[in-house]
Motif scaffolding. Sequence first.
Motif, PDB file in Angstrom:
ATOM      1  N   ASN A  40       0.813  -1.225   0.000  1.00  0.00           N
ATOM      2  CA  ASN A  40       0.000   0.000   0.000  1.00  0.00           C
ATOM      3  C   ASN A  40       0.842   1.269   0.000  1.00  0.00           C
ATOM      4  O   ASN A  40       0.338   2.348   0.338  1.00  0.00           O
ATOM      5  N   ALA A  41       2.110   1.176  -0.358  1.00  0.00           N
ATOM      6  CA  ALA A  41       2.974   2.351  -0.433  1.00  0.00           C
ATOM      7  C   ALA A  41       3.433   2.539  -1.874  1.00  0.00           C
ATOM      8  O   ALA A  41       4.094   1.670  -2.443  1.00  0.00           O
ATOM      9  N   LEU A  42       3.064   3.663  -2.458  1.00  0.00           N
ATOM     10  CA  LEU A  42       3.507   3.993  -3.808  1.00  0.00           C
ATOM     11  C   LEU A  42       4.765   4.846  -3.711  1.00  0.00           C
ATOM     12  O   LEU A  42       4.779   5.891  -3.065  1.00  0.00           O
ATOM     13  N   THR A  43       5.851   4.389  -4.336  1.00  0.00           N
ATOM     14  CA  THR A  43       7.103   5.148  -4.345  1.00  0.00           C
ATOM     15  C   THR A  43       7.219   5.895  -5.664  1.00  0.00           C
ATOM     16  O   THR A  43       7.073   5.309  -6.733  1.00  0.00           O
ATOM     17  N   ILE A  44       7.465   7.207  -5.560  1.00  0.00           N
ATOM     18  CA  ILE A  44       7.648   8.032  -6.752  1.00  0.00           C
ATOM     19  C   ILE A  44       9.040   8.638  -6.742  1.00  0.00           C
ATOM     20  O   ILE A  44       9.613   8.882  -5.684  1.00  0.00           O
ATOM     21  N   GLN A  45       9.585   8.872  -7.934  1.00  0.00           N
ATOM     22  CA  GLN A  45      10.936   9.425  -8.067  1.00  0.00           C
ATOM     23  C   GLN A  45      10.830  10.896  -8.476  1.00  0.00           C
ATOM     24  O   GLN A  45      10.139  11.243  -9.435  1.00  0.00           O
ATOM     25  N   VAL A  46      11.546  11.762  -7.713  1.00  0.00           N
ATOM     26  CA  VAL A  46      11.555  13.192  -8.015  1.00  0.00           C
ATOM     27  C   VAL A  46      12.987  13.622  -8.325  1.00  0.00           C
ATOM     28  O   VAL A  46      13.946  12.981  -7.896  1.00  0.00           O
ATOM     29  N   PRO A  47      13.166  14.732  -9.073  1.00  0.00           N
ATOM     30  CA  PRO A  47      14.499  15.099  -9.569  1.00  0.00           C
ATOM     31  C   PRO A  47      15.514  15.478  -8.512  1.00  0.00           C
ATOM     32  O   PRO A  47      16.700  15.246  -8.676  1.00  0.00           O
ATOM     33  N   ASN A  48      15.075  16.104  -7.406  1.00  0.00           N
ATOM     34  CA  ASN A  48      16.030  16.554  -6.387  1.00  0.00           C
ATOM     35  C   ASN A  48      15.284  16.823  -5.089  1.00  0.00           C
ATOM     36  O   ASN A  48      14.050  16.743  -5.016  1.00  0.00           O
ATOM     37  N   ARG A  49      16.047  17.137  -4.045  1.00  0.00           N
ATOM     38  CA  ARG A  49      15.451  17.332  -2.722  1.00  0.00           C
ATOM     39  C   ARG A  49      14.565  18.579  -2.679  1.00  0.00           C
ATOM     40  O   ARG A  49      13.549  18.612  -2.000  1.00  0.00           O
ATOM     41  N   PHE A  50      14.963  19.637  -3.385  1.00  0.00           N
ATOM     42  CA  PHE A  50      14.135  20.833  -3.415  1.00  0.00           C
ATOM     43  C   PHE A  50      12.764  20.504  -3.982  1.00  0.00           C
ATOM     44  O   PHE A  50      11.739  20.968  -3.475  1.00  0.00           O
ATOM     45  N   PHE A  51      12.717  19.695  -5.027  1.00  0.00           N
ATOM     46  CA  PHE A  51      11.466  19.282  -5.655  1.00  0.00           C
ATOM     47  C   PHE A  51      10.575  18.573  -4.622  1.00  0.00           C
ATOM     48  O   PHE A  51       9.388  18.864  -4.498  1.00  0.00           O
ATOM     49  N   TYR A  52      11.206  17.654  -3.894  1.00  0.00           N
ATOM     50  CA  TYR A  52      10.476  16.911  -2.861  1.00  0.00           C
ATOM     51  C   TYR A  52       9.916  17.838  -1.782  1.00  0.00           C
ATOM     52  O   TYR A  52       8.748  17.741  -1.389  1.00  0.00           O
ATOM     53  N   GLU A  53      10.755  18.768  -1.328  1.00  0.00           N
ATOM     54  CA  GLU A  53      10.316  19.667  -0.267  1.00  0.00           C
ATOM     55  C   GLU A  53       9.197  20.584  -0.745  1.00  0.00           C
ATOM     56  O   GLU A  53       8.291  20.922   0.018  1.00  0.00           O
ATOM     57  N   TRP A  54       9.244  20.990  -1.997  1.00  0.00           N
ATOM     58  CA  TRP A  54       8.185  21.845  -2.548  1.00  0.00           C
ATOM     59  C   TRP A  54       6.858  21.073  -2.592  1.00  0.00           C
ATOM     60  O   TRP A  54       5.808  21.606  -2.230  1.00  0.00           O
ATOM     61  N   LEU A  55       6.909  19.831  -3.025  1.00  0.00           N
ATOM     62  CA  LEU A  55       5.694  19.014  -3.052  1.00  0.00           C
ATOM     63  C   LEU A  55       5.116  18.853  -1.647  1.00  0.00           C
ATOM     64  O   LEU A  55       3.909  18.977  -1.435  1.00  0.00           O
ATOM     65  N   GLU A  56       5.995  18.581  -0.684  1.00  0.00           N
ATOM     66  CA  GLU A  56       5.542  18.380   0.693  1.00  0.00           C
ATOM     67  C   GLU A  56       4.929  19.644   1.282  1.00  0.00           C
ATOM     68  O   GLU A  56       3.997  19.590   2.079  1.00  0.00           O
TER      69      GLU A  56
END
Length: 470
Positions: A40-56
């Motif tokens: 039940n965990a979907l793993t997605i790949q993002v380009p960099n940490r800034f991208f991840y933090e912006w999504l969060e």
Amino acid sequence: MTADHATVWENCLQLIRRNVNSQSFKTWFEPIKPVRLENNALTIQVPNRFFYEWLEEHYVGLLKNSIRKQLGERGRLEYQILLGSQERPIEAKPQQGHTYVPGGIEPDSIKNPFVIPGIKKMHINPNLNAAYNFDAFIEGDCNRLARNAGLAVAKKPGGTAFNPLVVYGNTGLGKTHLAQAIGNEVVARFPDKSVLFVSAENFTNQIINAIRNNAIGDVTNFYQQVDVLIIDDIQFFTNKLKTQEIFFNIFNQLHQTGRQIVMTSDRPPKDLEGIEDRLISRFKWGLTADLQAPDLETRIAILETKMAKQGVDLPQNVSEFICFNIQSNIRELEGVLISLIAQSSLNRREIDIDLAKEVIRSFVTQINKEITVEYIQKLVAEHFNIPVEKLQGETRKRSIVIARQLSMYLAKNMTDKSLKAIGEIFGGRDHSTVIYSCKTVQDLMETDPFFKDTVAELERKIKLSLSERV
């Protein structure tokens, strides 16, 4: 039939597309790649940490809803963040909503009842940012003494001659980082020791509230329970006599019982005005270490370390350009870094020298003055101790010819002038002469290490000389 990760993510995107504008969808969701679906965990790949933090920060609610619509209430999202071009993934879990405020004091950390001496020690929230550690504090000539003293204190708090340890320096050189790194190291090495980081301003506000509530004794008792007390920006104690009096008593008690005291300031203790002499005297008991502006190599190392942590590749010419322009403030380097990543992600642009120039203009009043052919001629002539006119004339003496060819090579690589324009500045020569000169210099660099070093030194001298004029 169980859906695969690609199908689940595609269904999520259909919901997301209906809730964000087309530009935001294109910028923040199209680059995402689904990786796997397990438990039940979907793993997605993002380009960099800034991208991840912006999504969060901006889309966590939307992502949560879309995942749960596909996977049910137990559905969750995990991230894979690329680290540079080698695509080495690391796992990152979505944040739990806790926000850290640098320099702040969480209310629960000092609420009544305060600890009374002799009663079991209460748990003290250290108020530290885990990102501020020794690994992230790049060592250079500018900070070696302070860093090594801080590490010694962290390994043996209260047990060295560096008590108190006073770290001082201008704004943005890493005083708070180093102070918190000491605290984090103590917490890691000595879990039973209580550590507290507090700004002088917050300490003063606590004193004001304690006076208002007739609870000065409670504040004093509380601070006497701390094993490692870190006070940030003690210059803010200036002219606050009651605060100084209470801190004087706390300082004495902690020092006499072998507790460690660490302080930061924007100037050395002897230059602190409006602070009682008895406090200044105690500040000098231990070690006073300064943080100076980092040299070019240290600035580049700091910038590249921070970029690597964000999972972003930074071309060498870009890092050098940034560090030539941002010379004295690490905080500004961090600001440039954040802006660079944001512009790259938002506008879907590669990080190159042109993007760096656009970002830098927000941080300095003038980028290194545009490198001109005339300026290159001047520095090359000075280096070879010949008149500038010789570079523009017809002299065929070998030493002057080499200097002229080298000037043309640097002009082609370090300015935006056309070959024709460069040739005109060198006494009306045509573009083929410039091409021949550049090839000659390139050949010499490949066969003569000394000449190659000379070219590198001139390039460095041109950039440094210009950066000093910003």
